[in-house]
Enzyme design. Structure first.
Site, mmCIF file in Angstrom:
data_model
loop_
_atom_site.group_PDB
_atom_site.id
_atom_site.type_symbol
_atom_site.label_atom_id
_atom_site.label_comp_id
_atom_site.label_asym_id
_atom_site.label_seq_id
_atom_site.Cartn_x
_atom_site.Cartn_y
_atom_site.Cartn_z
ATOM 1 N N GLY A 14 5.570 11.393 -5.240
ATOM 2 C CA GLY A 14 4.742 10.556 -6.107
ATOM 3 C C GLY A 14 3.293 10.532 -5.692
ATOM 4 O O GLY A 14 2.782 11.487 -5.094
ATOM 5 N N VAL A 39 1.880 8.963 -3.398
ATOM 6 C CA VAL A 39 1.665 9.024 -1.950
ATOM 7 C C VAL A 39 2.241 10.319 -1.374
ATOM 8 O O VAL A 39 1.538 11.064 -0.681
ATOM 9 C CB VAL A 39 2.295 7.798 -1.257
ATOM 10 N N THR A 91 5.692 1.521 1.680
ATOM 11 C CA THR A 91 5.347 0.180 2.152
ATOM 12 C C THR A 91 6.608 -0.676 2.138
ATOM 13 O O THR A 91 7.253 -0.819 1.091
ATOM 14 C CB THR A 91 4.275 -0.443 1.232
ATOM 15 N N LYS A 103 0.547 -3.207 7.216
ATOM 16 C CA LYS A 103 0.340 -2.644 5.874
ATOM 17 C C LYS A 103 0.303 -3.757 4.826
ATOM 18 O O LYS A 103 -0.598 -3.814 3.991
ATOM 19 C CB LYS A 103 1.455 -1.637 5.565
ATOM 20 N N ASN A 162 -3.165 -5.007 2.570
ATOM 21 C CA ASN A 162 -3.234 -5.140 1.110
ATOM 22 C C ASN A 162 -3.478 -6.586 0.690
ATOM 23 O O ASN A 162 -4.208 -6.847 -0.267
ATOM 24 C CB ASN A 162 -1.956 -4.600 0.465
ATOM 25 N N LEU A 196 -7.181 -7.298 1.234
ATOM 26 C CA LEU A 196 -8.026 -6.604 0.251
ATOM 27 C C LEU A 196 -7.957 -7.315 -1.097
ATOM 28 O O LEU A 196 -8.982 -7.595 -1.726
ATOM 29 C CB LEU A 196 -7.583 -5.142 0.111
ATOM 30 N N CYS A 248 0.486 -1.588 -6.174
ATOM 31 C CA CYS A 248 0.806 -2.174 -4.871
ATOM 32 C C CYS A 248 0.321 -3.593 -4.574
ATOM 33 O O CYS A 248 1.066 -4.350 -3.958
ATOM 34 C CB CYS A 248 0.334 -1.242 -3.776
ATOM 35 N N ARG A 290 -15.874 -4.668 -16.235
ATOM 36 C CA ARG A 290 -16.110 -4.006 -14.958
ATOM 37 C C ARG A 290 -17.552 -4.095 -14.492
ATOM 38 O O ARG A 290 -17.915 -3.533 -13.456
ATOM 39 C CB ARG A 290 -15.720 -2.522 -15.070
HETATM 40 P P1 NAD Z 1 5.852 6.856 -6.978
HETATM 41 O O1 NAD Z 1 6.718 6.098 -7.888
HETATM 42 O O2 NAD Z 1 4.645 7.561 -7.507
HETATM 43 O O3 NAD Z 1 6.723 7.975 -6.223
HETATM 44 C C1 NAD Z 1 7.968 7.732 -5.653
HETATM 45 C C2 NAD Z 1 8.865 8.966 -5.885
HETATM 46 O O4 NAD Z 1 10.080 8.807 -5.175
HETATM 47 C C3 NAD Z 1 9.238 9.184 -7.346
HETATM 48 O O5 NAD Z 1 8.792 10.471 -7.762
HETATM 49 C C4 NAD Z 1 10.766 9.078 -7.353
HETATM 50 O O6 NAD Z 1 11.386 9.980 -8.263
HETATM 51 C C5 NAD Z 1 11.096 9.450 -5.914
HETATM 52 N N1 NAD Z 1 12.412 8.977 -5.475
HETATM 53 C C6 NAD Z 1 12.933 7.734 -5.569
HETATM 54 N N2 NAD Z 1 14.158 7.714 -5.005
HETATM 55 C C7 NAD Z 1 14.397 8.953 -4.538
HETATM 56 C C8 NAD Z 1 15.491 9.548 -3.857
HETATM 57 N N3 NAD Z 1 16.571 8.837 -3.524
HETATM 58 N N4 NAD Z 1 15.407 10.844 -3.534
HETATM 59 C C9 NAD Z 1 14.315 11.588 -3.845
HETATM 60 N N5 NAD Z 1 13.249 11.066 -4.495
HETATM 61 C C10 NAD Z 1 13.291 9.774 -4.839
HETATM 62 O O7 NAD Z 1 5.437 5.853 -5.820
HETATM 63 P P2 NAD Z 1 4.107 5.916 -4.905
HETATM 64 O O8 NAD Z 1 2.968 5.327 -5.632
HETATM 65 O O9 NAD Z 1 3.999 7.282 -4.349
HETATM 66 O O10 NAD Z 1 4.510 4.880 -3.760
HETATM 67 C C11 NAD Z 1 5.477 5.204 -2.783
HETATM 68 C C12 NAD Z 1 5.408 4.189 -1.677
HETATM 69 O O11 NAD Z 1 4.124 4.260 -1.039
HETATM 70 C C13 NAD Z 1 5.559 2.728 -2.119
HETATM 71 O O12 NAD Z 1 6.263 2.032 -1.139
HETATM 72 C C14 NAD Z 1 4.135 2.236 -2.188
HETATM 73 O O13 NAD Z 1 4.055 0.860 -1.956
HETATM 74 C C15 NAD Z 1 3.477 2.980 -1.058
HETATM 75 N N6 NAD Z 1 2.031 3.198 -1.206
HETATM 76 C C16 NAD Z 1 1.515 3.584 -2.404
HETATM 77 C C17 NAD Z 1 0.146 3.834 -2.516
HETATM 78 C C18 NAD Z 1 -0.483 4.259 -3.816
HETATM 79 O O14 NAD Z 1 -1.700 4.343 -3.868
HETATM 80 N N7 NAD Z 1 0.270 4.540 -4.860
HETATM 81 C C19 NAD Z 1 -0.673 3.719 -1.389
HETATM 82 C C20 NAD Z 1 -0.101 3.336 -0.185
HETATM 83 C C21 NAD Z 1 1.262 3.089 -0.112
HETATM 84 C C1 UGA Z 2 -5.011 -0.166 -2.604
HETATM 85 C C2 UGA Z 2 -5.661 -0.202 -1.227
HETATM 86 O O1 UGA Z 2 -7.080 -0.108 -1.383
HETATM 87 C C3 UGA Z 2 -5.171 0.947 -0.357
HETATM 88 O O2 UGA Z 2 -5.716 0.842 0.944
HETATM 89 C C4 UGA Z 2 -3.634 0.894 -0.287
HETATM 90 O O3 UGA Z 2 -3.155 1.997 0.441
HETATM 91 C C5 UGA Z 2 -3.068 0.919 -1.683
HETATM 92 O O4 UGA Z 2 -3.601 -0.188 -2.447
HETATM 93 C C6 UGA Z 2 -1.581 0.768 -1.715
HETATM 94 O O5 UGA Z 2 -0.995 0.277 -0.785
HETATM 95 O O6 UGA Z 2 -1.076 1.139 -2.777
HETATM 96 P P1 UGA Z 2 -5.384 1.202 -4.843
HETATM 97 O O7 UGA Z 2 -4.547 0.138 -5.437
HETATM 98 O O8 UGA Z 2 -5.013 2.618 -5.089
HETATM 99 O O9 UGA Z 2 -5.423 1.033 -3.243
HETATM 100 O O10 UGA Z 2 -6.903 1.048 -5.306
HETATM 101 P P2 UGA Z 2 -8.046 -0.032 -4.935
HETATM 102 O O11 UGA Z 2 -9.307 0.699 -4.813
HETATM 103 O O12 UGA Z 2 -7.659 -0.879 -3.808
HETATM 104 O O13 UGA Z 2 -8.120 -0.893 -6.256
HETATM 105 C C7 UGA Z 2 -7.087 -1.789 -6.624
HETATM 106 C C8 UGA Z 2 -7.522 -2.602 -7.814
HETATM 107 O O14 UGA Z 2 -8.535 -3.524 -7.452
HETATM 108 C C9 UGA Z 2 -8.099 -1.769 -8.958
HETATM 109 O O15 UGA Z 2 -7.663 -2.285 -10.188
HETATM 110 C C10 UGA Z 2 -9.578 -1.947 -8.790
HETATM 111 O O16 UGA Z 2 -10.291 -1.768 -9.975
HETATM 112 C C11 UGA Z 2 -9.647 -3.387 -8.304
HETATM 113 N N1 UGA Z 2 -10.872 -3.699 -7.527
HETATM 114 C C12 UGA Z 2 -11.107 -3.054 -6.363
HETATM 115 C C13 UGA Z 2 -11.725 -4.682 -7.987
HETATM 116 O O17 UGA Z 2 -11.505 -5.298 -9.035
HETATM 117 N N2 UGA Z 2 -12.839 -4.998 -7.230
HETATM 118 C C14 UGA Z 2 -13.110 -4.371 -6.055
HETATM 119 O O18 UGA Z 2 -14.136 -4.713 -5.421
HETATM 120 C C15 UGA Z 2 -12.227 -3.374 -5.616
#
Ligand code: NAD
Ligand code: UGA
Length: 461
Positions: A9, A11, A127, A217, A221, A224, A273, A435
């Site tokens: 996904g 990440v 996470t 972690k 978040n 932030l 998140c 925005r």
């Molecule tokens: P996502 O939904 O984009 O991706 C997750 C993937 O895992 C999906 O493609 C799904 O099909 C796959 N999956 C689920 N179960 C599975 C299994 N049993 N076997 C194989 N594949 C499987 O999610 P994401 O945004 O990548 O987030 C993943 C994790 O990372 C979450 O815990 C999230 O909180 C954390 N995280 C996300 C971000 C972000 O910016 N999106 C940033 C930091 C941390």
């Molecule tokens: C956020 C954190 O910034 C990452 O460090 C973390 O890894 C991630 O969540 C996660 O755990 O998923 P993300 O959600 O991708 O990242 O993007 P951000 O830049 O944090 O923005 C989040 C939301 O807040 C957006 O809707 C953005 O528009 C809003 N935002 C951000 C504001 O409204 N004001 C700001 O000053 C900053």
């Protein structure tokens, strides 16, 4: 060395592409149950839009980066397994609406336990609630007792933000690795640290005990998101007093103790998140008997919902208390710029609020697909309440108002022909900038009635 990442996904894909790019000596295999996604990762139409990602993937794909649906084989061959699956908010049973749904993580752990025939380091990249590693270890160890396979569980949370993921991965503020405090644990931490050390300076690689890493972690978040809710709370006060929220943010941000980042007032934070992780934190606090702490953090989410609702109300009130059958242009649907991700986007809530008031929406976003917008709004694709437009001008045609919900650069005054927009709209031409990216004064002079977050003309001095 061989790495397998479960979950391709937002990440899993970018983080593994970066590791593969930086460590040509390591084979990185990303696996997922979603065959369509894997096929996209193998093509030039990646499932994730992220500046610089395609170039990075192309550099390593075919060399030491592969994408596959064969999860068992991926696990079997790997020395290190990253779990990068989704951990959404639970929608059923105990903790519904707050707790993290760990079914995907547990499924991963069970798969790893079942098919592994050699020792593995299992890395929590998703996470997770603090102390999840304990459950994972129990599942793994229950099997290892039978087969003699040994597992070490590490926590290595990801801090990338979407839209800037490749920069964040290239030059992270820190890499956090939590491990068991034992000789085996330390050895596993060092193996993972040495991978990041291919490009991250050692002093940026922080090692802690596993619970601190998991909790850091959620804490990052929460802090932030708290900053955004704090400045958004102030935006409401600015609007009724004549203060300007951007000026206030600038003034307080100059205090080095506060810092200037993450003080941009908006229509509300979105993304997959912030809300999920704070609610998870709230649930954990309640679970551990800390209701005051739970209540404190819950307010961050409450304030965010208030900010989105306030934006809808502002549109409604200014459009003479009715938007029924009025056309409103929605510019931007992604939760922030430079991503195609719409999860928890403020745009979803604002659009739903306006649709409830019977508005007709002309929606434009440069990266979000039509299907995704219909899905997020829960509308059938033949619904006549919304129209998906190819550009912002088409969306604004005949509209009573434009609402900017994502800060895409193309909506800025130096990139848009606002005169053309103005001339194509109904009179008076309202613009609601969720925005604060337009030049307010310039657009007002042109004839727009501009409403920005945390700014008001009523008290102008
Ligand atoms: P996502 O939904 O984009 O991706 C997750 C993937 O895992 C999906 O493609 C799904 O099909 C796959 N999956 C689920 N179960 C599975 C299994 N049993 N076997 C194989 N594949 C499987 O999610 P994401 O945004 O990548 O987030 C993943 C994790 O990372 C979450 O815990 C999230 O909180 C954390 N995280 C996300 C971000 C972000 O910016 N999106 C940033 C930091 C941390
Ligand atoms: C956020 C954190 O910034 C990452 O460090 C973390 O890894 C991630 O969540 C996660 O755990 O998923 P993300 O959600 O991708 O990242 O993007 P951000 O830049 O944090 O923005 C989040 C939301 O807040 C957006 O809707 C953005 O528009 C809003 N935002 C951000 C504001 O409204 N004001 C700001 O000053 C900053």
């Amino acid at each position: 060395m061989k790495i397998c990442c479960i979950g391709a996904g937002y990440v899993g894909g970018p983080t593994m592409a970066k590791i593969a790019q930086k460590c040509p000596d390591i084979h990185v295999n990303v696996v997922d149950i979603n065959a369509e996604k894997i096929a996209q990762w193998q093509s030039d139409e990646l499932p994730v839009y992220e500046p610089g990602l395609l170039e990075c993937v192309k550099e390593a794909r075919g060399r030491n980066l592969t994408f596959s649906t064969d999860i068992d084989e991926g696990i079997r061959r790997a020395d290190i397994i990253f779990m990068s699956v989704n951990t959404p908010t639970k929608t059923y049973g105990v903790g519904a609406g707050k707790a993290a749904d760990l079914k995907y993580v547990e499924r991963c752990a069970r798969m790893i336990a079942e098919v592994s025939t050699s020792d593995k380091i299992v890395v929590e990249k998703s996470t997770l609630p603090v102390r999840t590693a304990q459950s994972i270890k129990r599942i793994l160890d229950a099997t290892s007792e039978k087969g003699g396979v040994k597992f070490q569980v590490l926590s290595n949370p990801e801090f990338l933000a979407e839209g800037t993921a490749m920069q964040d991965l290239e030059n992270p503020d820190r890499v956090l690795i939590g491990g068991e405090t034992s000789p085996e644990g330390n050895k596993a931490v060092e193996v993972l640290a040495s991978i990041y050390a291919h490009w991250v300076p050692r002093e940026k690689i922080i090692t802690t005990n596993i619970w601190s890493s998991e909790l850091s972690k959620l804490t990052a978040n929460a802090f932030l998101a708290q900053r955004i809710s704090s400045i958004n709370a102030m935006s409401a006060l600015c609007e009724v007093t004549g203060a300007d929220v951007d000026e206030v943010a600038h003034a307080i941000g100059r205090d080095s103790r506060l810092g200037s980042k993450f003080l941009k007032s908006s229509v509300g934070f979105g993304g997959s998140c912030f809300q999920k992780d704070i609610l998870n934190l709230v649930y954990l606090c309640e679970h551990f008997g800390l209701p005051e702490v739970a209540h404190y953090w819950e307010q961050v989410v409450t304030m965010n919902a208030y900010q989105r609702d306030r934006f809808v109300k502002r549109i409604l009130e200014n459009l003479f208390n009715t938007v029924s059958d009025k056309k409103i242009a929605i510019w931007g649907f992604a939760f922030k710029k430079d991503t195609n991700d719409t999860r928890e986007s403020a745009a979803i809530y604002v659009c739903k609020g306006l649709l409830e008031e019977q508005a007709c929406l002309n929606i434009y976003d440069p990266k979000v697909t039509k299907e995704q917008i219909y899905r997020e709004l829960g509308l059938p694709e033949d619904s006549d309440r919304i129209k998906i437009c190819q550009n912002p001008y088409e969306a604004a045609e005949d509209a009573h108002a434009v609402a900017i919900l994502t800060e895409w650069d193309e909506f800025k005054c130096d990139q848009m022909d606002y005169q053309k927009v103005l001339e194509s709209m109904q009179n008076p031409q309202f613009l609601f900038d969720g925005r604060n990216i337009v030049d307010r004064e310039k657009l007002k002079q042109m004839g727009f009635e501009v409403h920005s977050v945390g700014k008001s003309d009523f008290y102008a001095v």
